[in-house]
Design an enzyme around this catalytic site. Structure first.
Site, PDB file in Angstrom:
ATOM      1  N   CYS A  45      47.466  20.143  -8.446  1.00 36.15           N
ATOM      2  CA  CYS A  45      47.818  20.761  -7.338  1.00 36.15           C
ATOM      3  C   CYS A  45      47.461  19.783  -6.100  1.00 36.15           C
ATOM      4  O   CYS A  45      46.393  19.332  -6.027  1.00 36.15           O
ATOM      5  CB  CYS A  45      46.652  21.937  -7.104  1.00 36.15           C
ATOM      6  SG  CYS A  45      46.869  22.856  -5.534  1.00 36.15           S
TER       7      CYS A  45
ATOM      8  N   CYS B  54      44.279  21.060  -3.794  1.00 33.74           N
ATOM      9  CA  CYS B  54      42.756  20.963  -4.241  1.00 33.74           C
ATOM     10  C   CYS B  54      42.557  19.984  -5.481  1.00 33.74           C
ATOM     11  O   CYS B  54      41.425  19.868  -5.791  1.00 33.74           O
ATOM     12  CB  CYS B  54      42.309  22.320  -4.514  1.00 33.74           C
ATOM     13  SG  CYS B  54      43.056  23.236  -5.983  1.00 33.74           S
TER      14      CYS B  54
ATOM     15  N   CYS C 106      48.190  28.281  -7.409  1.00 36.20           N
ATOM     16  CA  CYS C 106      47.199  27.457  -7.800  1.00 36.20           C
ATOM     17  C   CYS C 106      45.825  28.804  -7.893  1.00 36.20           C
ATOM     18  O   CYS C 106      45.451  29.239  -6.925  1.00 36.20           O
ATOM     19  CB  CYS C 106      46.766  26.381  -6.864  1.00 36.20           C
ATOM     20  SG  CYS C 106      45.077  25.773  -7.587  1.00 36.20           S
TER      21      CYS C 106
ATOM     22  N   CYS D   3      42.640  27.080  -5.276  1.00 38.36           N
ATOM     23  CA  CYS D   3      42.808  27.161  -3.847  1.00 38.36           C
ATOM     24  C   CYS D   3      43.872  28.137  -3.299  1.00 38.36           C
ATOM     25  O   CYS D   3      43.898  28.495  -2.224  1.00 38.36           O
ATOM     26  CB  CYS D   3      42.990  25.763  -3.335  1.00 38.36           C
ATOM     27  SG  CYS D   3      45.023  25.250  -3.546  1.00 38.36           S
TER      28      CYS D   3
ATOM     29  N   CYS E 158      58.813  27.382 -12.444  1.00 44.20           N
ATOM     30  CA  CYS E 158      59.666  26.605 -11.414  1.00 44.20           C
ATOM     31  C   CYS E 158      58.730  26.313 -10.138  1.00 44.20           C
ATOM     32  O   CYS E 158      58.494  27.165  -9.251  1.00 44.20           O
ATOM     33  CB  CYS E 158      60.700  27.550 -11.136  1.00 44.20           C
ATOM     34  SG  CYS E 158      61.946  26.802  -9.941  1.00 44.20           S
TER      35      CYS E 158
HETATM   36 ZN   LIG Z   1      44.874  24.186  -5.492  1.00 46.89          ZN
END
Ligand SMILES: [Zn+2]
Length: 139
Positions: free
Chosen positions: A50, A53, A99, A102, A122
């Site tokens: 991510c 984070c 995510c 976060c 996607c």
């Molecule tokens: Zn994240």
């Protein structure tokens, strides 16, 4: 990944961490232009994190070329890595992918992916950063 690194709380803090392009996708649910992402034609072995984070979300072995213009994965790295929620914006009913750590917006999940899972994650290239396998080994 450093769990002790505090997540930003305000838009201003996120913007400062991410910069305007990543901020627009991750925090404002934006979508980058198709075929514009630098990780779209990216085939190195490693882990996709991510961008908000640094939580590990996807692995290179699950990445495939869907022809959609966005990085596509057949499954997340682990069941708990991403969260999904219904998104009925833009006159469509889709499943938004977030995510799990976060809450950043990553993209959408569709059911037209390759066998056996049949799922296509996607994901915006701007929502991800890449860490190569050698870096993993280095600890
Ligand atoms: Zn994240």
């Amino acid at each position: 990944m450093s769990d002790d690194r505090k997540l930003p709380e305000t838009d201003e803090q996120w913007l400062e961490r991410l910069g305007p392009a990543r901020f627009q996708v991750l925090r404002k649910k934006g979508t980058e232009r198709a075929f514009s992402g630098e990780l779209y034609h990216h085939h190195a072995e490693g882990t996709y994190l991510c961008a908000g984070c640094e939580y590990p979300l996807f692995q290179s072995q699950d990445k495939y070329d869907s022809g959609s213009g966005w990085p596509s994965f057949s499954r997340p790295l682990s069941v708990g890595a991403v969260a999904e929620q219904r998104d009925d914006s833009h006159g469509m009913i889709r499943s938004e992918v977030l995510c799990a750590h976060c809450g950043g917006h990553l993209g959408h999940v569709f059911d037209d992916g390759p066998a056996p899972s049949g799922t296509r994650y996607c994901i915006n290239s701007l929502a991800l950063t890449f860490r190569d396998r050698d870096d993993d080994n280095a600890g």
